[in-house]
Design an enzyme around this catalytic site. Sequence first.
Site, PDB file in Angstrom:
ATOM      1  N   SER A  32       0.827  -1.219   0.000  1.00 52.00           N
ATOM      2  CA  SER A  32       0.000   0.000   0.000  1.00 52.00           C
ATOM      3  C   SER A  32       0.852   1.256   0.000  1.00 52.00           C
ATOM      4  O   SER A  32       0.338   2.337  -0.295  1.00 52.00           O
ATOM      5  CB  SER A  32      -0.859   0.027   1.273  1.00 52.00           C
ATOM      6  OG  SER A  32      -1.675  -1.109   1.333  1.00 52.00           O
ATOM      7  N   HIS A  67      -0.442  -2.400  -7.376  1.00 53.64           N
ATOM      8  CA  HIS A  67      -1.262  -2.150  -6.195  1.00 53.64           C
ATOM      9  C   HIS A  67      -2.759  -2.272  -6.481  1.00 53.64           C
ATOM     10  O   HIS A  67      -3.372  -1.346  -7.026  1.00 53.64           O
ATOM     11  CB  HIS A  67      -0.926  -0.747  -5.663  1.00 53.64           C
ATOM     12  CG  HIS A  67      -1.636  -0.391  -4.418  1.00 53.64           C
ATOM     13  ND1 HIS A  67      -1.934   0.919  -4.076  1.00 53.64           N
ATOM     14  CD2 HIS A  67      -2.129  -1.144  -3.413  1.00 53.64           C
ATOM     15  CE1 HIS A  67      -2.566   0.938  -2.909  1.00 53.64           C
ATOM     16  NE2 HIS A  67      -2.690  -0.303  -2.495  1.00 53.64           N
ATOM     17  N   GLU A  78      -2.938   0.498  -9.160  1.00 47.85           N
ATOM     18  CA  GLU A  78      -1.873   1.507  -9.224  1.00 47.85           C
ATOM     19  C   GLU A  78      -0.594   0.821  -9.709  1.00 47.85           C
ATOM     20  O   GLU A  78      -0.242  -0.264  -9.189  1.00 47.85           O
ATOM     21  CB  GLU A  78      -1.618   2.102  -7.831  1.00 47.85           C
ATOM     22  CG  GLU A  78      -2.354   3.378  -7.532  1.00 47.85           C
ATOM     23  CD  GLU A  78      -1.903   4.013  -6.214  1.00 47.85           C
ATOM     24  OE1 GLU A  78      -1.810   3.303  -5.205  1.00 47.85           O
ATOM     25  OE2 GLU A  78      -1.658   5.222  -6.208  1.00 47.85           O
ATOM     26  N   ASN A  83      -3.376   5.940  -1.214  1.00 52.91           N
ATOM     27  CA  ASN A  83      -3.240   5.980   0.243  1.00 52.91           C
ATOM     28  C   ASN A  83      -2.606   7.260   0.755  1.00 52.91           C
ATOM     29  O   ASN A  83      -2.757   7.599   1.931  1.00 52.91           O
ATOM     30  CB  ASN A  83      -2.466   4.755   0.730  1.00 52.91           C
ATOM     31  CG  ASN A  83      -3.323   3.518   0.636  1.00 52.91           C
ATOM     32  OD1 ASN A  83      -4.484   3.538   1.009  1.00 52.91           O
ATOM     33  ND2 ASN A  83      -2.779   2.461   0.075  1.00 52.91           N
TER      34      ASN A  83
END
Length: 291
Positions: free
Chosen positions: A119, A140, A152, A190
């Site tokens: 993350s 991701h 991602e 994030n």
Amino acid sequence: MAVQTVGIIGAGQMGNGIAHVFALAGYDVLMTDISQDALDKALSLIDRNLERQVSRDRITADDKKIAMARIRTTLKLADLGQTDLVIEAATERETVKQAIFEDLVPHLKPHTILTSNTSSISITRLASRTDRPEKFMGFHFMNPVPVMQLVELIRGIATDEETYKTLHEVVEKLGKTSASAEDFPAFIVNRILMPMINEAVYTLYEGVGSVKSIDESMKLGANWPMGPLELADFIGLDTCLAIMNVLHDGLADTKYRPCPLLTKYVEAGWLGRKTGRGFYDYRGDTPVPTR
Ligand SMILES: CC(=O)CC(=O)SCCNC(=O)CCNC(=O)[C@H](O)C(C)(C)COP(=O)(O)OP(=O)(O)OC[C@H]1O[C@@H](n2cnc3c(N)ncnc32)[C@H](O)[C@@H]1OP(=O)(O)O
Ligand SMILES: NC(=O)C1=CN([C@@H]2O[C@H](COP(=O)(O)OP(=O)(O)OC[C@H]3O[C@@H](n4cnc5c(N)ncnc54)[C@H](OP(=O)(O)O)[C@@H]3O)[C@@H](O)[C@H]2O)C=CC1
């Protein structure tokens, strides 16, 4: 380089979802974990999630049967040496991830691409501890993987163009959409989402709202599908805290300090859905706020 076999490390919330979507898309999957119990649980969860898609006519019963047959499991990390692409989805702790890659590298084929579903952790740093930083990327996925459209893609400083192109094609074959992020702490999703969740925990910690009023406010006031505390429980409070620590350490800005209440929940082992209790207690018929 064509990808046909995919190795997945970590059969937790994310590992099982990643195995699900790759098997459905026609890849051969080999999933490993340190516990047979986690592997068994992951297979039954994948079966249930595929069944849910069958019952909603998203896929046929045959699609489900073929997908399940494509997923194999092993407790031996070295077995993943035979795959074309490895996706590490173990606990969000850099030492755990580094140890996994160090143990795996001696068994890999020369062309195998290594990725992490991390993350937040530096892709460049993870890659530097392998024999192939040019074939290493952040890959991701979002939770729950069968439903969330985004992946991602994060290049380390050494990642080459061929690796990026190969993974971009894999994302398309999965029917998902990729977004490219630079390799800085917590990337895009994030970097924005986790401070918002941390702020929700501060809102609870300072007594501005209750668990219920905070989640209701964001669901009804900002059209979030889940409230921030419900979402934190869904992600895993240990993962949320790990991401805040990566932001706080990596960007050296106190605005990313994790809320002491989040730390307390993690220290209590109240990690959210995956342990049955977090900001809500999930052990009864309906979730009950724990504060
Ligand atoms: C932490 C990180 O590093 C990055 C991250 O992932 S950040 C977190 C990102 N994720 C989010 O923000 C999730 C926000 N929540 C949501 O989008 C929704 O609440 C949700 C999709 C999880 C559930 O939606 P819902 O409308 O309440 O549930 P429901 O209508 O039952 O399900 C909708 C679909 O999701 C599926 N689904 C729901 N929960 C699921 C789960 N836990 N696992 C797999 N599939 C699930 C259902 O099967 C259904 O699929 P189909 O459309 O194919 O039939
Ligand atoms: N949760 C989320 O919403 C999202 C998480 N991520 C990232 O995905 C990764 C996994 O997260 P998540 O699935 O939630 O975590 P979980 O805690 O649900 O699962 C992690 C799994 O990895 C296992 N594991 C731990 N050490 C090893 C090891 N050395 N080798 C193999 N398996 C190991 C754990 O076993 P045990 O429990 O026995 O330790 C557990 O089964 C993390 O990097 C996280 O940041 C990315 C997107 C979303």
